[in-house]
Motif scaffolding. Structure first.
Motif, PDB file in Angstrom:
ATOM      1  N   VAL A   1      13.685  31.565  16.181  1.00 10.81           N
ATOM      2  CA  VAL A   1      14.827  31.076  16.948  1.00 10.81           C
ATOM      3  C   VAL A   1      16.027  30.989  16.012  1.00 10.81           C
ATOM      4  N   GLY A   2      17.189  31.273  16.553  1.00 12.37           N
ATOM      5  CA  GLY A   2      18.429  31.184  15.791  1.00 12.37           C
ATOM      6  C   GLY A   2      19.272  30.019  16.256  1.00 12.37           C
ATOM      7  N   THR A   3      20.116  29.516  15.353  1.00 14.33           N
ATOM      8  CA  THR A   3      21.046  28.434  15.663  1.00 14.33           C
ATOM      9  C   THR A   3      22.411  28.815  15.116  1.00 14.33           C
ATOM     10  N   VAL A   4      23.402  28.862  15.979  1.00 11.99           N
ATOM     11  CA  VAL A   4      24.763  29.153  15.540  1.00 11.99           C
ATOM     12  C   VAL A   4      25.325  27.873  14.936  1.00 11.99           C
ATOM     13  N   THR A   5      25.618  27.905  13.638  1.00  5.73           N
ATOM     14  CA  THR A   5      26.126  26.719  12.959  1.00  5.73           C
ATOM     15  C   THR A   5      27.648  26.681  12.943  1.00  5.73           C
ATOM     16  N   ARG A   6      28.270  27.857  13.074  1.00  5.26           N
ATOM     17  CA  ARG A   6      29.735  27.919  13.153  1.00  5.26           C
ATOM     18  C   ARG A   6      30.116  29.177  13.908  1.00  5.26           C
ATOM     19  N   LEU A   7      30.912  29.015  14.946  1.00  8.81           N
ATOM     20  CA  LEU A   7      31.424  30.143  15.716  1.00  8.81           C
ATOM     21  C   LEU A   7      32.940  30.084  15.649  1.00  8.81           C
ATOM     22  N   GLY A   8      33.480  30.815  14.685  1.00  9.16           N
ATOM     23  CA  GLY A   8      34.917  30.835  14.503  1.00  9.16           C
ATOM     24  C   GLY A   8      35.573  31.944  15.299  1.00  9.16           C
ATOM     25  N   THR A   9      36.833  32.182  15.004  1.00 10.81           N
ATOM     26  CA  THR A   9      37.575  33.233  15.683  1.00 10.81           C
ATOM     27  C   THR A   9      37.116  34.614  15.236  1.00 10.81           C
ATOM     28  N   ARG A  10      36.827  34.767  13.935  1.00 11.23           N
ATOM     29  CA  ARG A  10      36.435  36.078  13.404  1.00 11.23           C
ATOM     30  C   ARG A  10      35.094  36.085  12.673  1.00 11.23           C
ATOM     31  N   ILE A  11      34.594  34.920  12.307  1.00  6.30           N
ATOM     32  CA  ILE A  11      33.340  34.827  11.547  1.00  6.30           C
ATOM     33  C   ILE A  11      32.391  33.857  12.244  1.00  6.30           C
ATOM     34  N   ALA A  12      31.097  34.222  12.255  1.00  5.03           N
ATOM     35  CA  ALA A  12      30.055  33.329  12.775  1.00  5.03           C
ATOM     36  C   ALA A  12      28.997  33.142  11.699  1.00  5.03           C
ATOM     37  N   ASN A  13      28.500  31.935  11.579  1.00  2.58           N
ATOM     38  CA  ASN A  13      27.400  31.603  10.678  1.00  2.58           C
ATOM     39  C   ASN A  13      26.202  31.211  11.540  1.00  2.58           C
ATOM     40  N   VAL A  14      25.054  31.804  11.225  1.00  3.33           N
ATOM     41  CA  VAL A  14      23.856  31.562  12.019  1.00  3.33           C
ATOM     42  C   VAL A  14      22.694  31.281  11.075  1.00  3.33           C
ATOM     43  N   GLU A  15      21.834  30.351  11.462  1.00  6.54           N
ATOM     44  CA  GLU A  15      20.588  30.097  10.754  1.00  6.54           C
ATOM     45  C   GLU A  15      19.455  30.466  11.692  1.00  6.54           C
ATOM     46  N   ALA A  16      18.386  31.026  11.138  1.00  4.77           N
ATOM     47  CA  ALA A  16      17.218  31.385  11.939  1.00  4.77           C
ATOM     48  C   ALA A  16      15.967  30.923  11.215  1.00  4.77           C
ATOM     49  N   VAL A  17      14.944  30.604  11.988  1.00  6.42           N
ATOM     50  CA  VAL A  17      13.687  30.135  11.416  1.00  6.42           C
ATOM     51  C   VAL A  17      12.535  30.824  12.151  1.00  6.42           C
ATOM     52  N   ALA A  18      11.482  31.155  11.398  1.00  8.85           N
ATOM     53  CA  ALA A  18      10.274  31.760  11.970  1.00  8.85           C
ATOM     54  C   ALA A  18       9.076  30.871  11.656  1.00  8.85           C
ATOM     55  N   TRP A  19       8.186  30.740  12.620  1.00  2.04           N
ATOM     56  CA  TRP A  19       6.992  29.909  12.433  1.00  2.04           C
ATOM     57  C   TRP A  19       5.832  30.533  13.208  1.00  2.04           C
ATOM     58  N   GLN A  20       4.645  30.019  12.950  1.00  2.00           N
ATOM     59  CA  GLN A  20       3.473  30.494  13.673  1.00  2.00           C
ATOM     60  C   GLN A  20       2.864  29.368  14.503  1.00  2.00           C
ATOM     61  N   ASP A  21       2.061  28.541  13.928  1.00  2.00           N
ATOM     62  CA  ASP A  21       1.381  27.509  14.709  1.00  2.00           C
ATOM     63  C   ASP A  21       2.230  26.261  14.940  1.00  2.00           C
TER      64      ASP A  21
END
Length: 127
Positions: free
Chosen positions: A89-109
């Motif tokens: 799943v991804g999380t948008v941490t900053r959505l600016g006018t020209r730049i976006a910062n996103v964090e994503a995490v992967a897991w199993q159980d």
């Protein structure tokens, strides 16, 4: 969001959509096999990238749309992905006018025990 061809190649599908960002599912199988019994690190990175794109696409659509171009991707591997489905799943941490910062995490159980995480930066072209 329609997953891109790369996601289809890996077998990635949207597992859940709701109020939050989409949860993506990467099934274990021959296309994502790394060393015996483990998910290939490239497939995990691909899942993280697709999860980030899905979250960013959802955020952009809420603001009228836009196109994206990756700037940087940093992946941290925390433990090996075993022979079981992997979610991301991804999380948008900053959505600016020209730049976006996103964090994503992967897991199993257990979502609280991620196998990998990523920080991604995108250039945004708005309509």
């Amino acid at each position: 969001m329609t997953p891109p061809p790369y996601a289809a190649l890996l077998g990635i599908a949207i597992e859940a959509e709701g109020d939050g960002p989409p949860v993506l599912l990467l099934p274990f199988g021959e296309p994502v096999l790394g060393r015996p019994g483990f998910v290939h690190g490239g497939a995990i990175a691909g899942l993280l990238e697709m999860a980030a794109i899905a979250a960013l696409d959802q955020a952009l659509q809420a603001e009228g749309g836009g196109r994206i171009k990756p700037i940087t991707v940093t992946v941290d591997y925390m433990r090996g992905g075993r022979e079981r489905p992997t979610r991301g799943v991804g999380t948008v941490t900053r959505l600016g006018t020209r730049i976006a910062n996103v964090e994503a995490v992967a897991w199993q159980d257990d979502r609280a025990r991620p196998i990998a995480a990523a920080r991604l930066n995108y250039l945004i072209e708005r309509p």
